[in-house]
Every structure is written in structure tokens, then in C-alpha cells.
Design an enzyme around this catalytic site. Structure first.
Site, PDB file in Angstrom:
ATOM      1  N   ARG A 282      67.275  -2.240  23.824  1.00 28.90           N
ATOM      2  CA  ARG A 282      65.872  -2.516  24.136  1.00 28.90           C
ATOM      3  C   ARG A 282      65.746  -2.571  25.655  1.00 28.90           C
ATOM      4  O   ARG A 282      66.232  -3.498  26.283  1.00 28.90           O
ATOM      5  CB  ARG A 282      65.524  -3.871  23.514  1.00 28.90           C
ATOM      6  CG  ARG A 282      64.072  -4.225  23.516  1.00 28.90           C
ATOM      7  CD  ARG A 282      63.920  -5.675  23.091  1.00 28.90           C
ATOM      8  NE  ARG A 282      64.232  -6.550  24.209  1.00 28.90           N
ATOM      9  CZ  ARG A 282      64.831  -7.722  24.110  1.00 28.90           C
ATOM     10  NH1 ARG A 282      65.195  -8.194  22.949  1.00 28.90           N
ATOM     11  NH2 ARG A 282      65.075  -8.448  25.173  1.00 28.90           N
ATOM     12  N   HIS A 286      61.614  -8.433  24.896  1.00 22.29           N
ATOM     13  CA  HIS A 286      61.472  -8.558  23.443  1.00 22.29           C
ATOM     14  C   HIS A 286      60.010  -8.347  23.054  1.00 22.29           C
ATOM     15  O   HIS A 286      59.683  -7.566  22.180  1.00 22.29           O
ATOM     16  CB  HIS A 286      61.954  -9.929  22.995  1.00 22.29           C
ATOM     17  CG  HIS A 286      61.595 -10.253  21.573  1.00 22.29           C
ATOM     18  ND1 HIS A 286      62.181  -9.613  20.508  1.00 22.29           N
ATOM     19  CD2 HIS A 286      60.691 -11.107  21.057  1.00 22.29           C
ATOM     20  CE1 HIS A 286      61.646 -10.069  19.387  1.00 22.29           C
ATOM     21  NE2 HIS A 286      60.742 -10.976  19.687  1.00 22.29           N
ATOM     22  N   TYR A 295      68.212 -13.557  30.800  1.00 20.17           N
ATOM     23  CA  TYR A 295      69.400 -13.629  29.950  1.00 20.17           C
ATOM     24  C   TYR A 295      70.257 -12.374  29.961  1.00 20.17           C
ATOM     25  O   TYR A 295      71.225 -12.288  29.241  1.00 20.17           O
ATOM     26  CB  TYR A 295      69.010 -14.003  28.516  1.00 20.17           C
ATOM     27  CG  TYR A 295      67.947 -13.115  27.889  1.00 20.17           C
ATOM     28  CD1 TYR A 295      68.278 -11.895  27.338  1.00 20.17           C
ATOM     29  CD2 TYR A 295      66.610 -13.524  27.860  1.00 20.17           C
ATOM     30  CE1 TYR A 295      67.315 -11.085  26.777  1.00 20.17           C
ATOM     31  CE2 TYR A 295      65.628 -12.713  27.298  1.00 20.17           C
ATOM     32  CZ  TYR A 295      65.994 -11.503  26.758  1.00 20.17           C
ATOM     33  OH  TYR A 295      65.041 -10.702  26.200  1.00 20.17           O
TER      34      TYR A 295
END
Lengths: 388, 458
Positions: A282, A286, A295
Site C-alpha cells: 500500500r 491506510h 510507522y
């Protein structure tokens, strides 16, 4: 619709398995089906191949460019306050287009909320899910008409729906031939940890349901990396449930097309489920509510950028002289036009009438709901004519 | 005909109420394309860019950088038909309302469940005609405009704000009971206020600013009676949480060392002339960093952290060297990854890049995570030394003070020398006085004679 030729590889070639070049991100013996390398080089695989015309190759590229551009418009519209949230598919175009173009007309899709690319392959107007993201409808559409179920927000829940639906197809006697029906259930690596998904594996396996579980392993369940979800490669889980699992390069549109075509055909012929792990990444957040820089580090993102699904296909088309600069420019312009058209229509989407919330509660209506509707409308009417 | 389009700050995630303007990427007069990034904002969730919803010419940026803007407030005004005839006070075009704006039929476009506030906070503004743009923009300034602070301000004569309830109207004023109580206690008449809460309801802030009401719009810092109240948020809040967490979990000890760094200063001067160091910044901080890295190699326990949950001390065989940086956003401690593996020139480059990135406010969360040891350079402020607090998860921080010409005994004579003070705070759970002292002494030995020690420790 394009069809991979699943009969190309005979059993005799199976012996070659294992000697093939190992998977990219392998620790231990991990086999990943790949037909187009990140450098745009066409490679062969002993079991899977596609036999496409030049036009079909170009169409796959066009699909990916358009869905990427539409997706970018979704993100922009959210940043401009036109959508409450948007779940971007950036980086996952090949997994979605390859698998989507492998489906037959009669097949049924059970998507997550990120399957905008698959939706495109079903020839559905791309505006369809925007009402949901704009907060003006509940994302309900005629799933029978489109052969495409509602976007499911609950993680992994659709795998159960898909399995039940597939069992129903069997009971209806619609499997067992080239025109048989099959079901594809989409979910992500995060959902693989859900009970729902594992339960659906059990049912699909023991009932030999005509369902393909298509997992886009995009490496993160929001912020949780897949290494915190699975110590063994995800595709190997299928072994324990008793049906085949395959890892495919999810950034390779040809490989996802080949693998999904085979799996769907197996299902429609009554040979049971397959688990496909499309290994991808990805590239964006998100959803628009998330900040991925918190992260994961930029080095990782850059490494995956080098494996981009669209640019590798473009390189391939250029090298094989299947398409030229004029063609690419034309596709970019077409994608831009689709995006502008989508933007205009999204902004013009009407707000629902307040009373619409009472629609579709019961198919045949209900006196209680009708009474509540009237009360609500009377309440609203009390504001009419007042200045504020 | 110029067509002015006003773009209000949208809710960028789910349920955010405001965002801080970090950087404008365009200026008035600039031509912008559709979806061109126009501004960088920081929300409680992320630093993000907003793309322009219109193509045209930028007319007005409604807020300065550094301002916190409520969702629904005007952000930017763009002329989508520049070069048209005059008439800047044309009403905004009606092609598709943005969230929070009114549609052609007078309804406010609001996302279900998100409810961004509109500036004028009209309740159900149906049937009303779209206000001319000039008036809409003026609205935030006019909110509770009465000049002298009064316990019970009268509405400004002829002012733009629309009260939450029309006087004598049938719709009651919207306010929660505690807000009503507050208004009663302060003697504020709720019907005179403009609500900025959901659905135009009156909030605690509305009541308080009506009482203390001078210039109105100063939401982030309400001035009253010589005090300033600054909301605790963003980097300040984060810093505070870290400091408290660190100060009350790691028992800190601080040691000091005053030393002669004349040789270090000479080495800095010589390095600057070397072709190998052309184009990079060579500073005393560079050699202090090198001294720290080499000393850490000799005393690995200093570069460790206390893992309470696991009941283990984690000794790190790499140094991610943090540099405390004062930036426009506040204190940031970005770190140089694997600084111990870098040559001196690479280290100099990394230091420069880190500083520039921090000053530009572009330091990413990844740059700030995973630090193992830190240097804080208070010397740049002309200060001699301090007792720094450890960044959470680290067990040593070196404080580098000002370098001064000082009378010093050198080879038996009192002569002027370059002298500085180093201090080292460390986590006494891991590092005993002996180890801390030896480590600090080694840093000092290097800086006293960098040439020799570089050879000795290489």
C-alpha cells in the site's frame, strides 16, 4: 474480459517447480508466481502463463492508469472536504485489475472498501461508492445487477458472506462447467487474523465451495506490519485447511490475471476453493485518516516504488513496441478526463432527504417505521419558515 | 467576470475540529491548478497537504502561518475567472457547494456524522440567500465585536453576526446546561451571542469570549488581565509528556567536566581547509559528536535502554545519534541513523542535513524515532552548561556548553585557552557513577587532544 490460458502448463512441467527463481522477499522456500519483473521483463513460470493479444496488454495498462488517476481524485476530494474519508488503492492496481479481469460475467465479487479497481473491471460507474465515502448514502447498490456486493467495512466479514453465497451456488447446481458460477472474496493481510476469515476457510474447504479467497497482502493492517500477524507466509495457511494456496506477485498484473483465472475456473468446475496471496504494498495511507510516516520508514516505501505495477507494465509495452508515447499520452489524457468528470459529478451528488433514513428498513414497509417517519417529518417541518 | 470561490478548512480526518497552518505553498496573485497543493497543515493526526479545489488566481489567504484554524473557517479565496471584468464583491459561484457552504437551494452541505462548524454558525439556514462573499469573510472578525469589555455586551450595531436565536423567535437558544449556568454566573445574555458549536449552539468559549471580548478572533490565546493562556497541544504537549515520562521513570544523575578544547578548535580550523571537507559545515559540534561516538564504542553500556516490561537492559550495537533542535515547531530531537558507522565527512553532512530539515519544519516522525543517545548544544545560546533530561528510552544525554576564552593553567603557565563545560545526564538504573565518569572523561580526553585520540581509538 481477457482470459489466461490455464492449460498451457502441463503436469510434466511441474517437476521444474522449485528450480525456478525463488520469490523476491523470501526467507525459506517461498514460491511467488511472477510473469513480469519489476524491470518490465517478461518471464515464464512453469505452471502459469497468459496468452494475450497486444490490445489486451494495452487494455490492462489502461485499466491501471485510469483507476490510479480516479483514486488520486478520491484522495484530493477528501482533502477538499468533499468526502469524509477515502481508502486509497495506490500501489495495488495490478492486484485488483489482474484479478478483476480474470472474472467471468456470471461471477460474484465480495469486496472490501478498497476495491475500486475491481469495481472498474466490472464496468460499473466509478462514482458508485462515492456516496458512501461522502456520507450521503449507506453504500447500498443492486449487487445482483452488478455482480458486485456492497463495500464491506467490517474487516473480513465478507469472507463468510462469500462462502455462504458460494455454498448456495453449489446447492443451486450452478457449478460444474465452463459456464459455472464462482465467487471471489477480497480481504487484506490484517483480515487474515480474523476469526471470520478462518471460519470461512473451514466451511469453504469442507463444502468444496466455489470461492476464491483473494488476499491483498499490502504489508500493513493499518499500522501493524504483517510480520506481527503471521510468522509463516500467508499463502501457506491454506495447506492446513486443505485447499491450495498460491503467492503471486501482486504488483504484476499478468501474474495476478493468470493465477486468478486458474483459481476461478477451478472453482466454477467444482474443484473447490483457492487461497491467493497477492504480495503487494500500500503506497499511500491506510485511509485519509492515517499518517503512515509514523510507522514505516521512507526507505521501505522507496524500495516498493521501484516495483511499481504501472511503470513495469509501461516498460514492457515500450520494449515490446506494443505501445508508443502517443498511446501513453492518450491514456493519461483519458484518465484525466475520467477524473474531472468524476469530480464534477461527486460534488453535484445531492444530499439525501432527511426522511430517507426510513427507506428500505423493511422491504414491505412497517407501521411502526411509518409512524416514526411521520413524526420525524413533522419535527422537521416545524423549522420551515423560521429564520434559523 | 471574476468569480470568487472561498474554500473553508474541511475536516481532514474523522472528527477533527481544527488544524494549524504550517506553511502556505502559494501566495496571493499566484495562479493555481486544480488539485495543486496550496497549504501544509498539521492536525492532531498528521502533517498533510491540502490540494486546491479550484483552478484560478489566489486572492486571499485568510490566516497567517502558525495559526490554528477551526474546521469550517475560511482558508483561501480563489478567483476562478481572473481577468474578467471588475466586481470583486460578486457572490461566490454556485457550482456545487463545498461542505459547510450553502448550496443553491440554501441548504448547508454537511457530511453526515462529521458536522463541521460554519463560521456564521447559522442554524438550518434554509431559504436564505447566499451572502455576498465579502460579508462571509468579514464575519469571523465581527464575531462579538463590541469594543470595551463589559459584563454584558450589547450586540454590535448593524454587525454581521447572526444571533443563535432571533430575539423573540420561536426557536430556543441552543446551549448545554453548564454553559447556561456559566452565562448566568457571568451575567451574559445568551440571546445576544453567536454560537460556534455544533448546530450553532453556544459553547463555553463563546460565553467567555463575550465577557473578555476585546479583539475577538484570538482563539488560541485568550488574553485577560495580563495573562496569556496558550492551549497545550502539538509539539509542546508531546514534549511535556516525554519530559514527565522520562523525569519520573529514569533516575537521572548529572556530571560535569570543564576542559580545555583549544586543540579541538584548532582541528576544526584545519579540517575546514582540507579539500575532503569542502562544501560541508565543520563545527565544534561535529567533533563533540565524534567524541561521543568513539567513547560509546569503548563503553557500550552507555548506549542502552531499560526495558521494564521484559526485565532486560537492551544494549545497542549501533548509535542513532539524536541532536536536540530548536525549531519553529518547538523542540525536536531528530536522530542520525547508524551515526557510529559514518566517517567524519559523512557525519558532517548528516548533521547539516538534519539541522536544515529541522529548521524547515520537515522533520518526519521516522527521523525522530529510534534515537539511542543525544547531544544538546546549549552553547549556541551562550550558556555554560545544564542538567538535561533524558529522551525517553535513552540512557545518556550529553550537554555541550559555550566555548569561552578563559585563563587556564597550560604547561605550568596561566594563559588564555578555549574552555568549555560538558555535562552528562545518565540513567542511574543502568549506568553507575564509575561508568558515567569514565565515559564523560573519555569524551573530554578526545576533545582535549582529538588528533592523538583519533589515532589511538581508531
Amino acid at each position: 474480459m481477457v482470459n489466461g490460458d490455464q492449460n498451457r502448463a502441463g503436469p510434466k512441467k511441474k517437476a521444474a517447480r522449485g528450480r525456478k527463481k525463488p520469490a523476491a522477499a523470501a526467507t525459506g522456500p517461498v514460491d511467488m508466481v511472477q510473469l513480469l519483473t519489476p524491470e518490465g521483463e517478461r518471464v515464464s513460470h512453469p505452471e502459469y502463463d497468459v496468452d494475450l493479444s497486444d490490445q489486451q496488454y494495452r487494455d490492462l495498462y489502461r485499466d491501471m492508469v485510469i483507476v490510479r488517476r480516479l483514486d488520486a481524485e478520491g484522495t484530493a476530494l477528501q482533502r477538499q472536504g468533499q468526502l469524509g474519508i477515502w481508502a486509497s488503492l495506490l500501489g495495488q492496481e495490478a492486484a485488483q485489475i489482474g484479478s478483476g479481469r480474470a472474472l467471468a460475467k456470471q461471477d460474484m465479487v465480495f469486496p472490501t472498501y478498497r476495491e475500486h479497481g475491481v469495481l472498474w473491471t466490472r464496468d460499473i460507474d466509478p462514482i458508485m461508492p462515492f456516496g458512501l465515502f461522502r456520507g450521503i448514502d449507506l453504500g447500498g447498490w443492486d449487487s445482483r445487477k452488478y455482480r458486485f456486493q456492497m463495500y464491506t467495512i467490517v474487516i473480513g466479514a465478507q469472507s463468510l458472506h462469500a462462502t455462504g453465497y458460494a455454498m448456495g451456488i453449489t446447492k443451486d447446481g450452478k457449478v460444474g462447467g465452463d459456464d459455472g458460477e464462482a465467487v471471489i472474496a477480497y480481504f487484506g493481510d490484517g483480515a487474515s487474523s480474523q476469526g471470520d476469515v478462518n471460519e470461512s476457510f473451514v466451511w469453504a474447504s469442507v463444502y468444496n465451495a466455489p470461492v476464491v479467497f483473494f488476499c491483498q497482502n499490502n504489508q500493513y493492517a493499518i499500522s501493524e506490519p504483517v510480520i506481527r500477524q503471521a510468522k509463516a507466509p500467508l499463502y501457506k495457511r491454506a495447506d492446513g485447511f486443505g485447499f491450495p494456496g498460491v503467492r503471486v506477485d501482486g504488483n504484476d498484473v499478468l501474474a495476478t490475471l493468470a493465477v486468478t483465472t486458474r483459481a476461478m475456473d477451478n472453482a466454477r468446475h467444482g474443484n473447490g476453493p483457492t487461497f491467493i496471496e497477492a504480495y503487494t504494498y500500500r503506497m499511500g495511507a491506510h485511509t485519509t485518516t492515517d499518517d503512515p510516516t509514523r510507522y514505516r520508514d521512507s526507505g521501505e516505501v522507496e524500495a516498493w516504488r521501484a516495483k511499481d505495477p504501472v511503470s513495469r507494465m509501461r516498460t514492457f509495452l515500450e520494449r515490446q513496441s506494443i505501445a508508443d508515447t502517443d498511446y501513453f499520452d492518450g491514456i493519461d489524457a483519458e484518465a484525466q478526463q475520467h477524473a474531472l468528470d468524476l469530480r464534477e459529478r461527486v460534488i453535484a451528488l445531492p444530499d439525501p432527504e432527511p426522511g430517507a433514513i426510513f427507506d428500505h428498513v423493511y422491504s414491505g414497509g412497517s407501521p411502526l417505521v411509518e409512524r416514526e417517519r411521520e413524526e420525524f417529518q413533522a419535527y422537521h417541518a416545524s423549522f420551515e419558515g423560521s429564520e434559523h | 467576470m471574476p468569480k470568487l470561490q472561498q474554500f473553508n478548512l474541511p475536516d481532514l480526518a474523522e472528527g477533527l475540529v481544527d488544524a494549524e497552518i504550517i506553511k502556505w505553498l502559494v501566495s496571493p496573485g499566484d495562479t493555481v491548478e486544480l488539485n495543486q497543493p496550496i497549504v501544509e497543515v498539521e492536525t492532531a493526526k498528521a502533517l498533510t497537504e491540502i490540494p486546491s479545489p479550484y483552478a484560478g488566481e489566489v486572492k486571499t489567504l485568510h490566516h497567517e502561518e502558525g495559526t490554528t484554524v477551526d474546521v469550517g473557517q475560511p482558508l483561501i479565496t480563489i478567483d476562478t475567472d481572473p481577468g474578467g471584468a471588475s466586481g470583486g464583491d460578486e457572490p461566490p459561484a454556485e457550482t456545487g457547494a463545498l461542505i459547510g457552504e450553502e448550496t443553491a437551494d440554501g441548504r448547508t452541505a454537511v457530511l453526515v456524522g462529521y458536522g463541521p462548524k460554519s463560521v456564521t454558525a447559522k442554524r438550518r439556514p434554509r431559504k436564505s440567500t447566499t451572502a455576498p462573499l465579502g460579508e462571509q469573510v468579514a464575519a469571523p472578525v465581527a464575531v462579538s465585536a463590541p469594543a470595551p469589555p463589559q459584563p454584558s455586551p450589547a450586540p454590535a450595531p448593524g454587525s454581521a453576526p447572526i444571533p443563535a436565536a432571533a430575539p423573540g423567535g420561536s426557536v430556543p437558544v441552543l446551549a448545554k446546561p453548564p454553559v447556561r449556568k456559566l452565562a448566568k454566573d457571568l451575567g451574559v445574555d445568551l440571546t445576544t451571542l453567536t454560537g460556534t458549536g455544533p448546530n450553532g449552539s453556544i459553547t463555553r468559549d463563546d460565553v467567555q469570549s463575550a465577557v473578555s471580548a476585546p479583539a475577538a478572533t484570538a482563539r488560541p490565546a485568550v488574553v485577560s488581565g495580563g495573562e496569556e493562556r496558550i492551549p497545550i497541544k502539538g509539539v509542546r504537549k508531546f514534549t511535556a509528556e516525554n519530559m514527565v515520562a522520562s523525569a519520573f521513570t529514569a533516575p537521572h544523575v548529572t556530571e560535569f567536566l570543564t576542559l580545555d578544547v583549544t586543540e579541538t578548535m584548532a582541528a576544526v580550523a584545519r579540517l575546514k581547509t582540507l579539500p575532503e571537507f569542502e562544501g560541508v559545515k565543520v563545527s565544534p559540534l561535529l567533533l563533540v559528536a565524534k567524541a561521543l561516538l568513539l567513547a560509546a564504542r569503548r563503553h557500550p553500556m552507555v548506549n542502552s535502554s531499560w526495558d521494564e516490561a521484559a526485565g532486560e537492559i537492551v544494549v545497542k550495537h549501533y548509535v542513532n545519534l539524536g541532536i536536540a533542535a530548536a525549531t519553529p515547531r518547538g523542540l525536536l530531537v531528530p536522530n542520525i541513523k547508524n551515526a557510529d558507522s559514518l566517517g567524519l565527512r559523512e557525519l558532517a553532512e548528516a548533521l547539516t542535513e538534519l539541522t536544515v530539515t529541522a529548521r524547515e519544519g520537515k522533520t518526519s516522525p521516522a527521523d525522530m524515532s529510534g534515537g539511542t543517545m543525544t547531544i544538546t548544544n546549549v552553547g549556541v545560546f551562550g550558556v555554560d552548561t545544564g542538567t538535561p533530561i533524558l529522551p525517553p528510552g535513552e540512557s545518556a544525554i550529553l550537554c555541550f556548553g559555550a566555548i569561552r576564552d578563559t585563563p587556564w593553567v597550560h604547561e605550568g603557565q596561566v594563559v588564555p585557552r578555549k574552555v568549555t563545560t560538558l555535562s552528562l545526564s545518565f540513567d542511574h538504573r543502568i549506568i553507575d557513577g564509575e561508568l558515567g565518569s569514565r565515559f564523560l572523561a573519555d569524551v573530554g580526553r578526545f576533545l582535549a587532544d582529538p588528533g592523538t585520540l583519533m589515532l589511538a581509538w581508531a
